[in-house]
Design a protein around this motif. Structure first.
Motif: not given
Length: 76
Positions: A7, A31, A35, A42
């Protein structure tokens, strides 16, 4: 069945191992953990925008070595 893929967000690459039978929405949660980018911010890009969060990674044809882009920005 687990799959390894990458990713890419904010010029950083994250190696991800994830269950093919989990949904795109679950991947977004993962994710966010990696992050700090909130799920609501997103957009996942793989062969176009992944709009349907209920589809599994198998449904959207994620395979070993896939590179997925995450588009989004944090509010700082």
């Amino acid at each position: 069945e687990m799959v390894n893929f990458r990713v890419c967000w904010n010029k950083k690459n994250y190696d991800v191992t994830f269950d093919l039978d989990k949904s795109v929405d679950k991947l977004k949660e993962h994710i966010e953990e990696l992050t700090g980018l909130p799920v609501a911010m997103q957009k996942l890009m793989y062969k176009g925008l992944l709009k349907d969060g209920t589809k599994t990674l198998r449904d959207v044809k994620i395979t070993k070595g896939t590179k997925m882009m995450v588009v989004g920005s944090t509010i700082n």
